[in-house]
Design an enzyme around this catalytic site. Structure first.
Site, PDB file in Angstrom:
ATOM      1  N   ASP A   1       0.871  -1.163   0.000  1.00 37.49           N
ATOM      2  CA  ASP A   1       0.000   0.000   0.000  1.00 37.49           C
ATOM      3  C   ASP A   1       0.915   1.220   0.000  1.00 37.49           C
ATOM      4  OD1 ASP A   1      -2.088   1.709   0.101  1.00 37.49           O
ATOM      5  OD2 ASP A   1      -2.608   1.311   2.192  1.00 37.49           O
ATOM      6  N   SER A   2       0.449   2.296  -0.593  1.00 35.04           N
ATOM      7  CA  SER A   2       1.287   3.501  -0.668  1.00 35.04           C
ATOM      8  C   SER A   2       1.552   4.074   0.710  1.00 35.04           C
ATOM      9  CB  SER A   2       0.593   4.559  -1.514  1.00 35.04           C
ATOM     10  OG  SER A   2      -0.519   5.074  -0.803  1.00 35.04           O
ATOM     11  N   GLY A   3       0.648   3.807   1.643  1.00 31.24           N
ATOM     12  CA  GLY A   3       0.766   4.412   2.961  1.00 31.24           C
ATOM     13  C   GLY A   3       0.007   5.711   3.066  1.00 31.24           C
ATOM     14  N   GLY A   4      -0.772   6.020   2.041  1.00 33.77           N
ATOM     15  CA  GLY A   4      -1.589   7.224   2.094  1.00 33.77           C
ATOM     16  C   GLY A   4      -2.446   7.260   3.356  1.00 33.77           C
ATOM     17  N   PHE A   5      -3.036   6.119   3.674  1.00 36.25           N
ATOM     18  CA  PHE A   5      -3.891   6.043   4.859  1.00 36.25           C
ATOM     19  C   PHE A   5      -3.098   6.388   6.122  1.00 36.25           C
ATOM     20  CE2 PHE A   5      -5.850   3.720   8.390  1.00 36.25           C
ATOM     21  CZ  PHE A   5      -7.163   4.165   8.297  1.00 36.25           C
TER      22      PHE A   5
ATOM     23  N   ASP B   1      -3.305   8.138  -3.038  1.00 32.38           N
ATOM     24  CA  ASP B   1      -4.622   8.748  -3.201  1.00 32.38           C
ATOM     25  C   ASP B   1      -4.900   9.646  -2.009  1.00 32.38           C
ATOM     26  OD1 ASP B   1      -4.799   6.671  -1.420  1.00 32.38           O
ATOM     27  OD2 ASP B   1      -6.683   5.868  -2.168  1.00 32.38           O
TER      28      ASP B   1
ATOM     29  N   GLN C   1     -12.155   5.854  -5.648  1.00 36.25           N
ATOM     30  CA  GLN C   1     -12.562   6.622  -4.469  1.00 36.25           C
ATOM     31  C   GLN C   1     -13.961   7.192  -4.703  1.00 36.25           C
ATOM     32  OE1 GLN C   1     -11.407   6.825  -1.565  1.00 36.25           O
ATOM     33  NE2 GLN C   1      -9.259   6.147  -1.657  1.00 36.25           N
TER      34      GLN C   1
ATOM     35  N   GLY D   1     -11.157   3.695   0.554  1.00 37.53           N
ATOM     36  CA  GLY D   1     -11.997   4.651   1.265  1.00 37.53           C
ATOM     37  C   GLY D   1     -13.276   4.080   1.825  1.00 37.53           C
TER      38      GLY D   1
ATOM     39  N   CYS E   1     -11.180 -26.896  13.162  1.00 34.02           N
ATOM     40  CA  CYS E   1     -10.236 -25.972  12.515  1.00 34.02           C
ATOM     41  C   CYS E   1      -8.896 -26.686  12.378  1.00 34.02           C
ATOM     42  CB  CYS E   1     -10.095 -24.704  13.354  1.00 34.02           C
ATOM     43  SG  CYS E   1      -8.869 -23.538  12.714  1.00 34.02           S
TER      44      CYS E   1
ATOM     45  N   CYS F   1      -5.968 -25.308  11.927  1.00 35.88           N
ATOM     46  CA  CYS F   1      -4.799 -24.465  12.176  1.00 35.88           C
ATOM     47  C   CYS F   1      -3.927 -25.083  13.266  1.00 35.88           C
ATOM     48  CB  CYS F   1      -5.207 -23.036  12.541  1.00 35.88           C
ATOM     49  SG  CYS F   1      -5.553 -22.762  14.284  1.00 35.88           S
TER      50      CYS F   1
ATOM     51  N   HIS G   1      -4.537 -18.478  14.601  1.00 37.97           N
ATOM     52  CA  HIS G   1      -5.870 -19.029  14.320  1.00 37.97           C
ATOM     53  C   HIS G   1      -6.691 -18.052  13.479  1.00 37.97           C
ATOM     54  CE1 HIS G   1      -9.945 -20.493  14.727  1.00 37.97           C
ATOM     55  NE2 HIS G   1     -10.262 -19.263  15.096  1.00 37.97           N
TER      56      HIS G   1
HETATM   57 ZN   LIG Z   1      -7.871 -22.617  14.542  1.00 34.63          ZN
END
Ligand SMILES: [Zn+2]
Length: 393
Positions: free
Chosen positions: A96-100, A150, A212, A240, A328, A330, A359
């Site tokens: 991600d550009s890091g704009g956020f 952005d 956007q 956004g 699960c 995991c 998990h």
């Molecule tokens: Zn799990």
């Protein structure tokens, strides 16, 4: 067509309404979609080793250019062989550009047409984030997919503010594209201090634009059309959202984008990734997701289960011999029961947070795997309805 994404391709099958199974090919391998991308903000999925992330079903990771630019530095990562070699993740990656982060973390930020000037949240130093600079940073870091810069505004912003930010984001996309292509032709700038092997040629990368427009259908449409008019893209992101708007607004915007965006490229919904959001997104034609929730909430002891969220610290788990989720597969659920995990949290042992984060990541990857299976089997409509009813019940 531009040579910027010849190493990227996408094919789909098993459509059910807007949902589909896809295969997104990148220079570092193929991603089966729909897929959840675990977030490795600083080049690590917090608390987990890359082997654990892989074993938990992770296919593609997301890292953050803002954080990596500030520390250890994009030039340093490049000198150390690029993001894949540096982190030992040899699969697909996205930055991600890091704009956020610039808009939410940085202090004293000033936004102009040129870009954003801000003070680092780490040491107070001043930095300039322009579309061109962000491209140079993301080209140095070397992820497969890189995001445009952005302009971000609050989720419920008024029409005029949303419109101005959306239009500026399109102008910034033009500047990103020019700089992205220029670096592709002319190579990257030499490192000033010759940190290591100076690889001027950037790796094969592709640039994703970001739709956007806040919660305004008309603006989302204009943004999507503006992006598509600007050329051919290997994928398109929707940004956004999940920033404070109501769920019906989120869903409505996804439906607007679904109608506008071509089905031949992957659609990436940024920063949205709670279990029910994933399924609602897949239903509306989304292929890629990311969210920090599984690890952030895992560290707090919040567990994703098919019946909703469970807090592992609850005293009722004191003698509970069940795994977090029956069945699960995991590494946490295969080995440990709730009583022990609760004990780890009560004792402030780091293994507890690691196991719950593991998990949660495996759980979200598992939802996406099950969604793909349901699509292939032609059972997605009933599977998703049943899944959501149980989760919300
Ligand atoms: Zn799990």
């Amino acid at each position: 067509m531009p040579s910027t994404h010849t190493e990227f391709s996408f094919r789909t099958a098993h459509d059910c309404g807007s949902a589909r199974v896809g295969w997104f090919t990148t220079p570092h391998g193929e991603v089966e979609t729909p897929a959840f991308m675990p977030v490795a903000t600083h080049g690590v999925v917090r608390g987990l080793s890359m082997e654990e992330v892989r074993a938990a079903g992770g296919q593609m990771l997301l890292a953050n250019a803002y954080h990596l630019y500030l520390r250890p530095g994009d030039m340093m990562i490049r000198a150390l062989g690029g993001l894949h070699a540096f982190t030992r993740w040899n699969g697909p990656m996205l930055t991600d550009s890091g704009g956020f982060q610039v808009f939410s973390l940085a202090k004293l930020r000033t936004v102009t047409e040129e870009g954003v000037t801000f003070r680092s949240h780490l040491d107070g130093s001043m930095h300039e984030y322009t579309p061109e600079h962000v491209m140079r940073i993301e080209r140095n870091i070397g992820a497969d997919v890189i995001m445009q810069l952005d302009e971000l505004i609050a989720g419920q912003a008024e029409f005029a503010d949303s419109c101005a930010a959306m239009e500026r984001s399109l102008r910034w996309l033009d500047r990103c594209r020019v700089e992205f292509d220029r670096i592709g032709r002319e190579g990257r700038a030499p490192t000033a201090d010759h940190l290591g092997a100076d690889d001027l040629a950037p790796p094969p990368q592709t640039l994703f634009p970001i739709v956007q427009g806040g919660i305004h259908a008309e603006l989302r449409r204009a943004s999507a059309r503006g992006i598509l008019e600007r050329g051919d893209w290997a994928g398109v992101a929707i940004g956004g959202l999940s920033v404070g708007e109501a769920k019906p607004d989120l869903h409505a915007m996804l439906e607007v984008c679904d109608a506008e965006l071509p089905r031949r490229v992957p659609r990436y919904l940024m920063g949205v990734g709670f279990p029910d959001d994933l399924i609602e997104g897949v239903r509306r034609g989304i292929d890629l997701f990311d969210c920090v929730a599984p690890t952030r909430m895992g560290r707090d002891g919040t567990v994703f289960t098919p019946d909703g969220k469970v807090q592992v610290r609850k005293s009722s788990h004191r003698t509970d011999r069940r795994p977090l989720v029956e069945g699960c597969d995991c590494a946490c659920c295969a080995q440990y029961d709730r009583a022990y995990l609760r004990h780890l949290f009560a004792s402030d042992e780091m293994l507890g947070l690691r196991l719950v984060a593991l998990h949660n990541v495996a759980f979200l990857n598992g939802i996406m795997r099950d969604a793909r299976r349901a699509l292939v089997a032609g059972e997605f409509a009933t599977w998703s309805a049943d899944w959501l009813a149980r989760y919300r019940g």
